[in-house]
Design an enzyme around this catalytic site. Structure first.
Site, PDB file in Angstrom:
ATOM      1  N   TRP A 102       0.773  -1.351   0.148  1.00 12.50           N
ATOM      2  CA  TRP A 102       0.085   0.000   0.186  1.00 12.50           C
ATOM      3  C   TRP A 102       0.942   1.251  -0.016  1.00 12.50           C
ATOM      4  O   TRP A 102       0.607   2.238  -0.594  1.00 12.50           O
ATOM      5  CB  TRP A 102      -1.079   0.046   0.855  1.00 12.50           C
ATOM      6  CG  TRP A 102      -2.060  -0.742   0.840  1.00 12.50           C
ATOM      7  CD1 TRP A 102      -2.382  -2.041   1.660  1.00 12.50           C
ATOM      8  CD2 TRP A 102      -3.195  -1.074  -0.229  1.00 12.50           C
ATOM      9  NE1 TRP A 102      -3.356  -2.972   0.896  1.00 12.50           N
ATOM     10  CE2 TRP A 102      -3.969  -2.102  -0.027  1.00 12.50           C
ATOM     11  CE3 TRP A 102      -3.367  -0.075  -1.406  1.00 12.50           C
ATOM     12  CZ2 TRP A 102      -5.078  -2.360  -0.762  1.00 12.50           C
ATOM     13  CZ3 TRP A 102      -4.315  -0.343  -2.161  1.00 12.50           C
ATOM     14  CH2 TRP A 102      -4.979  -1.355  -1.843  1.00 12.50           C
ATOM     15  N   ASP A 173      -1.786   6.551   6.587  1.00 14.78           N
ATOM     16  CA  ASP A 173      -2.810   5.603   5.942  1.00 14.78           C
ATOM     17  C   ASP A 173      -3.173   4.639   6.949  1.00 14.78           C
ATOM     18  O   ASP A 173      -2.755   3.538   6.844  1.00 14.78           O
ATOM     19  CB  ASP A 173      -2.292   4.997   4.576  1.00 14.78           C
ATOM     20  CG  ASP A 173      -3.272   4.031   4.146  1.00 14.78           C
ATOM     21  OD1 ASP A 173      -4.447   3.724   4.613  1.00 14.78           O
ATOM     22  OD2 ASP A 173      -2.975   3.465   2.966  1.00 14.78           O
ATOM     23  N   LYS A 197     -12.489  -1.812   6.064  1.00 14.29           N
ATOM     24  CA  LYS A 197     -11.687  -2.848   6.952  1.00 14.29           C
ATOM     25  C   LYS A 197     -12.210  -2.956   8.356  1.00 14.29           C
ATOM     26  O   LYS A 197     -12.835  -3.852   8.818  1.00 14.29           O
ATOM     27  CB  LYS A 197     -10.134  -2.528   6.920  1.00 14.29           C
ATOM     28  CG  LYS A 197      -9.424  -3.156   5.654  1.00 14.29           C
ATOM     29  CD  LYS A 197      -9.348  -2.040   4.485  1.00 14.29           C
ATOM     30  CE  LYS A 197      -8.693  -2.753   3.378  1.00 14.29           C
ATOM     31  NZ  LYS A 197      -7.706  -1.861   2.741  1.00 14.29           N
TER      32      LYS A 197
HETATM   33  C1  LIG Z   1      -7.445  -1.379   1.589  1.00 13.19           C
HETATM   34  C2  LIG Z   1      -6.318  -0.377   1.599  1.00 13.19           C
HETATM   35  C3  LIG Z   1      -6.101   0.694   0.740  1.00 13.19           C
HETATM   36  C4  LIG Z   1      -7.057   0.680  -0.355  1.00 13.19           C
HETATM   37  O1  LIG Z   1      -8.253   1.284   0.047  1.00 13.19           O
HETATM   38  P1  LIG Z   1      -9.649   1.582  -0.934  1.00 13.19           P
HETATM   39  O2  LIG Z   1     -10.497   2.156  -0.050  1.00 13.19           O
HETATM   40  O3  LIG Z   1      -9.825   0.509  -1.544  1.00 13.19           O
HETATM   41  O4  LIG Z   1      -8.937   2.720  -1.841  1.00 13.19           O
HETATM   42  C5  LIG Z   1      -5.232   1.620   0.810  1.00 13.19           C
HETATM   43  N1  LIG Z   1      -4.351   1.389   1.921  1.00 13.19           N
HETATM   44  C6  LIG Z   1      -4.453   0.337   2.857  1.00 13.19           C
HETATM   45  C7  LIG Z   1      -3.376   0.122   4.122  1.00 13.19           C
HETATM   46  C8  LIG Z   1      -5.324  -0.667   2.754  1.00 13.19           C
HETATM   47  O5  LIG Z   1      -5.565  -1.480   3.744  1.00 13.19           O
END
Ligand SMILES: *Cc1c(COP(=O)(O)O)cnc(C)c1O
Length: 361
Positions: A102, A173, A197
């Site tokens: 990511w 993030d 998540k």
């Molecule tokens: C799932 C995830 C993303 C992507 O998220 P989207 O909402 O699908 O854009 C980005 N960063 C991390 C750490 C993730 O787990």
């Protein structure tokens, strides 16, 4: 009806109690005579839902008053662009940690807008299995900000500390670790997370941003990508993801009822520790991540004999344990055990793993 234990990394399991409330309110929310899905986002009913969700999130995370909470769309992936667009503030470069799949994506997007200075790169032999040691990273004092991914969802690598970046704004993030424990929000300039998540359904993205950093977007930033526009309009510049916002609010209320993030942290740590202990105690399974940075939320593991992968997944499914296949980029298995995964689910997985080992070793 049969509910399984769903170990999906995202969209992930939601608390059953939350789904039951949503079910009971589906046709008629609090005598409104309609579903939340059918409400105007500007009506007093939905405004009350939105305000309660924000208040509960603020309380859970102890978000200081000088931070705005935005309820947006576009996923964490949109923030990969919105962060540089809003935070460069005329500066030429930003510092990025490169610790997994990511953060690599965040870096690729930021490169469209600025010079990306990689301050730490943990890739070894094509794999990411560690986090940089605390204090080992030198930041560029002229960087517009420092970006990192506290929990790399795919590799199962989680920072056990918050980097100290001094006066340079820290951006995280937190898609796969937000709400897993208490954090000190004041250490961060920006926290963002896709909801699917550990918050609610896909389609909602939460951005927590310190207010002095709002309103300095690059001139040609599209309105929908400008945090200031969303902040000014209470995330209702356009139609927000109303149902996702409502469900996130139900999850926040559920977390409060469970005792808040301190209680969740205890449960999460216990769940993760027993699963790692089971993996480590066996020669049949293995986890490649350094012990000091193993994720509480995403637990990747392999069967040492990969020929048994398909049998393992089929047997697990039979036992009501689903979505255990690892990400296509790393293979093996991955058990995502967010807040909504009950401890019994982890116990059931551990006991299935032991049985499978006994019958296949
Ligand atoms: C799932 C995830 C993303 C992507 O998220 P989207 O909402 O699908 O854009 C980005 N960063 C991390 C750490 C993730 O787990």
């Amino acid at each position: 009806m049969r509910r399984v234990f769903n170990f999906s990394a995202g969209p992930a399991a939601l608390p059953q109690e939350v789904l039951e409330i949503a079910q009971s309110e589906m046709l008629d929310w609090h005598d409104a005579g309609m579903s939340v899905m059918e409400m105007s986002h500007r009506g007093k009913e939905f405004i009350s839902i939105a305000e309660k969700a924000e208040a509960d999130l603020r309380e859970l995370m102890a978000i200081p008053d000088n931070y705005k909470v935005l309820f947006l769309q576009g996923g964490a992936s949109s923030q990969f662009a919105m962060v540089p667009l809003n935070l460069l503030r005329g500066k030429k470069s930003a510092d990025y940690y490169r610790t997994g799949s990511w953060s690599k994506k965040a870096i690729a997007e930021a490169k469209r807008y600025c010079d990306v200075n990689i301050v730490a790169d943990t890739e070894t032999d094509g794999k990411f299995t560690s986090a940089p040691d605390e204090g080992s990273v030198a930041f560029n004092p002229d960087a517009a900000y420092v970006h990192y991914t506290p929990n790399e969802t795919i590799e199962g690598v989680e920072f056990s500390y918050v980097p100290d970046t001094g006066n340079v704004p820290l951006v995280a993030d937190m898609s796969s670790t937000i709400l897993s424990r208490q954090i000190d929000v004041s250490k961060f300039a920006v926290i963002y997370a896709g909801a699917q998540k550990n918050i609610g359904p896909a389609g909602l993205t939460i951005v927590i941003v310190r207010d002095d950093l709002i309103g300095q977007a690059k001139e040609d930033t599209p309105a929908m990508f400008d945090w200031a526009i969303h902040a000014k309009t209470d995330s209702m510049y356009n139609t927000p993801a109303t149902y996702g916002w409502y469900l996130a609010g139900l999850v926040f209320a559920w977390l409060k009822e469970k005792g808040g993030l301190g209680s969740m942290a205890e449960i999460n740590e216990r769940k993760a520790e027993k699963l790692y202990a089971a993996i480590d105690a066996s020669d049949f399974y293995a986890n490649p991540v350094d012990k000091n940075c193993r994720s509480w939320m995403n637990v990747p593991f392999i069967l040492v004999n990969a020929d048994l992968d398909a049998d393992f997944l089929a047997g697990a499914k039979e036992a009501g344990l689903v979505t255990l296949k690892g990400h296509r980029s790393v293979g093996g298995m991955r058990a995502s055990i967010y807040n909504a995964m009950p401890e019994e689910g982890v116990d059931a997985l551990i006991s299935f793993m032991a049985d499978f080992e006994k019958s296949h070793a």
